[in-house]
Design a protein around this motif. Sequence first.
Motif, PDB file in Angstrom:
ATOM      1  N   LEU A 133       0.816  -1.212   0.000  1.00  0.00           N
ATOM      2  CA  LEU A 133       0.000   0.000   0.000  1.00  0.00           C
ATOM      3  C   LEU A 133       0.850   1.263   0.000  1.00  0.00           C
ATOM      4  O   LEU A 133       0.303   2.373  -0.065  1.00  0.00           O
ATOM      5  CB  LEU A 133      -0.929   0.016   1.225  1.00  0.00           C
ATOM      6  CG  LEU A 133      -1.965  -1.101   1.294  1.00  0.00           C
ATOM      7  CD1 LEU A 133      -2.760  -1.008   2.594  1.00  0.00           C
ATOM      8  CD2 LEU A 133      -2.907  -1.027   0.104  1.00  0.00           C
ATOM      9  N   ALA A 134       2.149   1.115   0.066  1.00  0.00           N
ATOM     10  CA  ALA A 134       3.029   2.290   0.099  1.00  0.00           C
ATOM     11  C   ALA A 134       3.300   2.749  -1.321  1.00  0.00           C
ATOM     12  O   ALA A 134       4.108   2.181  -2.038  1.00  0.00           O
ATOM     13  CB  ALA A 134       4.337   1.942   0.808  1.00  0.00           C
ATOM     14  N   SER A 135       2.610   3.774  -1.729  1.00  0.00           N
ATOM     15  CA  SER A 135       2.827   4.367  -3.047  1.00  0.00           C
ATOM     16  C   SER A 135       2.748   5.873  -2.909  1.00  0.00           C
ATOM     17  O   SER A 135       2.244   6.383  -1.901  1.00  0.00           O
ATOM     18  CB  SER A 135       1.778   3.860  -4.049  1.00  0.00           C
ATOM     19  OG  SER A 135       0.551   4.514  -3.844  1.00  0.00           O
ATOM     20  N   PRO A 136       3.255   6.604  -3.882  1.00  0.00           N
ATOM     21  CA  PRO A 136       3.189   8.069  -3.802  1.00  0.00           C
ATOM     22  C   PRO A 136       1.763   8.602  -3.644  1.00  0.00           C
ATOM     23  O   PRO A 136       1.575   9.691  -3.111  1.00  0.00           O
ATOM     24  CB  PRO A 136       3.797   8.519  -5.137  1.00  0.00           C
ATOM     25  CG  PRO A 136       4.705   7.399  -5.512  1.00  0.00           C
ATOM     26  CD  PRO A 136       4.030   6.152  -5.057  1.00  0.00           C
ATOM     27  N   ASP A 137       0.751   7.832  -4.113  1.00  0.00           N
ATOM     28  CA  ASP A 137      -0.631   8.260  -3.914  1.00  0.00           C
ATOM     29  C   ASP A 137      -1.019   8.246  -2.440  1.00  0.00           C
ATOM     30  O   ASP A 137      -1.832   9.062  -1.988  1.00  0.00           O
ATOM     31  CB  ASP A 137      -1.589   7.337  -4.677  1.00  0.00           C
ATOM     32  CG  ASP A 137      -1.237   7.218  -6.135  1.00  0.00           C
ATOM     33  OD1 ASP A 137      -0.695   6.170  -6.504  1.00  0.00           O
ATOM     34  OD2 ASP A 137      -1.502   8.163  -6.890  1.00  0.00           O
ATOM     35  N   MET A 138      -0.451   7.296  -1.698  1.00  0.00           N
ATOM     36  CA  MET A 138      -0.878   7.070  -0.321  1.00  0.00           C
ATOM     37  C   MET A 138      -0.077   7.869   0.697  1.00  0.00           C
ATOM     38  O   MET A 138      -0.534   8.048   1.823  1.00  0.00           O
ATOM     39  CB  MET A 138      -0.760   5.575   0.011  1.00  0.00           C
ATOM     40  CG  MET A 138      -1.503   4.652  -0.952  1.00  0.00           C
ATOM     41  SD  MET A 138      -3.278   4.994  -1.031  1.00  0.00           S
ATOM     42  CE  MET A 138      -3.755   4.510   0.621  1.00  0.00           C
ATOM     43  N   ILE A 139       1.135   8.320   0.346  1.00  0.00           N
ATOM     44  CA  ILE A 139       1.968   9.007   1.339  1.00  0.00           C
ATOM     45  C   ILE A 139       2.123  10.494   1.035  1.00  0.00           C
ATOM     46  O   ILE A 139       3.052  11.122   1.527  1.00  0.00           O
ATOM     47  CB  ILE A 139       3.344   8.341   1.469  1.00  0.00           C
ATOM     48  CG1 ILE A 139       4.108   8.387   0.150  1.00  0.00           C
ATOM     49  CG2 ILE A 139       3.204   6.900   1.936  1.00  0.00           C
ATOM     50  CD1 ILE A 139       5.526   7.822   0.268  1.00  0.00           C
ATOM     51  N   GLY A 140       1.230  11.034   0.231  1.00  0.00           N
ATOM     52  CA  GLY A 140       1.100  12.481   0.149  1.00  0.00           C
ATOM     53  C   GLY A 140       1.889  13.193  -0.924  1.00  0.00           C
ATOM     54  O   GLY A 140       1.755  14.421  -1.058  1.00  0.00           O
ATOM     55  N   LEU A 141       2.688  12.498  -1.725  1.00  0.00           N
ATOM     56  CA  LEU A 141       3.531  13.204  -2.690  1.00  0.00           C
ATOM     57  C   LEU A 141       2.697  13.838  -3.801  1.00  0.00           C
ATOM     58  O   LEU A 141       2.918  14.992  -4.169  1.00  0.00           O
ATOM     59  CB  LEU A 141       4.564  12.252  -3.277  1.00  0.00           C
ATOM     60  CG  LEU A 141       5.508  11.587  -2.271  1.00  0.00           C
ATOM     61  CD1 LEU A 141       6.552  10.763  -2.986  1.00  0.00           C
ATOM     62  CD2 LEU A 141       6.162  12.630  -1.377  1.00  0.00           C
ATOM     63  N   THR A 142       1.774  13.084  -4.370  1.00  0.00           N
ATOM     64  CA  THR A 142       0.935  13.653  -5.423  1.00  0.00           C
ATOM     65  C   THR A 142      -0.001  14.719  -4.867  1.00  0.00           C
ATOM     66  O   THR A 142      -0.291  15.713  -5.544  1.00  0.00           O
ATOM     67  CB  THR A 142       0.121  12.549  -6.114  1.00  0.00           C
ATOM     68  OG1 THR A 142      -0.617  11.810  -5.132  1.00  0.00           O
ATOM     69  CG2 THR A 142       1.024  11.598  -6.871  1.00  0.00           C
ATOM     70  N   GLN A 143      -0.474  14.521  -3.623  1.00  0.00           N
ATOM     71  CA  GLN A 143      -1.334  15.539  -3.013  1.00  0.00           C
ATOM     72  C   GLN A 143      -0.574  16.829  -2.747  1.00  0.00           C
ATOM     73  O   GLN A 143      -1.112  17.921  -2.907  1.00  0.00           O
ATOM     74  CB  GLN A 143      -1.938  15.006  -1.698  1.00  0.00           C
ATOM     75  CG  GLN A 143      -2.980  13.930  -1.871  1.00  0.00           C
ATOM     76  CD  GLN A 143      -2.376  12.547  -2.045  1.00  0.00           C
ATOM     77  OE1 GLN A 143      -1.146  12.399  -2.130  1.00  0.00           O
ATOM     78  NE2 GLN A 143      -3.218  11.535  -2.103  1.00  0.00           N
ATOM     79  N   GLY A 144       0.697  16.708  -2.362  1.00  0.00           N
ATOM     80  CA  GLY A 144       1.509  17.898  -2.154  1.00  0.00           C
ATOM     81  C   GLY A 144       1.743  18.657  -3.445  1.00  0.00           C
ATOM     82  O   GLY A 144       1.717  19.898  -3.464  1.00  0.00           O
TER      83      GLY A 144
END
Length: 378
Positions: A133-144
């Motif tokens: 489940l650790a992907s850039p979608d889940m740890i805030g990078l794309t949201q940032g």
Amino acid sequence: MTEPAVRAVGSPVVESVNSPAGKAGSPPPSLPSAFRAYRLAVPPLSGIVRPRLVALCGVLAVGTFLLFCWGLTIGDYPIAFADVVRALGGAGDPGTVLVVQDLRLPRALVGLLAGVAFGVSGALFQTMTRNPLASPDMIGLTQGAGTAVVAGLVLGWDAGLGTQSLGLAGALATALLVYVLAWRRGTTGYRIILVGIGVSWMCSSATDYLMAKGGRFEAQAALGWLVGNLNGRTWDETRPLAVALAVLLPASLLLGRLLRTLQLGDDVATGLGTRVQFVRLSILLTGVGLIAFATAAAGPVAFVALAAPQIAQRLARTAWPPTVASGLTGALVVLGSDLIARTVISGTELPVGIVTGVLGAPILLWLLVRANRAGSGG
């Protein structure tokens, strides 16, 4: 002149899944050649070759090329598939060459390169943290990245940088924030995920506030970028992404061997001589660079970085997401979703992120169910 040493070795993962375990003192069970791994030593290079993985990468590469060319045939001026292939080489009718190379090729290249970047970045994060489940979608990078773009559009902070530069800066700043907050005499994959989820929600809330605060024109422009979109892409978005991948993809492959030692746990990796924190930071910077440039060019295309490595891992039957296959799977997903987005409704081109969101949500639910069952021992 001595011949290169080639020795067949059984793949532990394949043995445990596809064949019964051998008895003590007996030779290991034989495996079909497609499921074996071969240690290839050709000085000064050596490594493990898995025929199934090599064949999978070949199939994915052919499928990606076909979808890439198919996408170039679609538009107000339909072009035959064979004419597209000739136009890519500069041959054929000059008008067709102009349409293909100048008008349609940048969009297709952004989709291809962004898909590769999303897939490889997701594979790096999932392998580093040992969590699917650790992907850039889940740890805030794309949201940032999205928050930075919306802030620039709504508040006028862009200073002439444009959405691409803002998205890149936002993703890099978010990654730095996650790393600093997760640091406590080092970092672990578990802490990075937990901190990343919190930062992700914080960025999403800030984006929603900015969208509500902005005017109708600014909100519409921001929304068109936030869903992930390949419409109107030009060489201005293509060139920086291509240069970034030319540097970051080789770095991802070089980190692959060190990345696999982290699968054994920090203590074992340290015992094997791996500088765990340095390797983790290097992997994090490489993955962030990939996702930052891809998001800056195509927008935060949802679920590709999450789903592509998991699909590639199950097709390859490896213990971790294979880097090259994950990148090719990501490209296949983005190009295929873009074809669906352009053809599912006649006369309308949907943003590619809508299609990847619809396709990726069931995969996320499936991964959550698997994680829940594994945690409960069911």
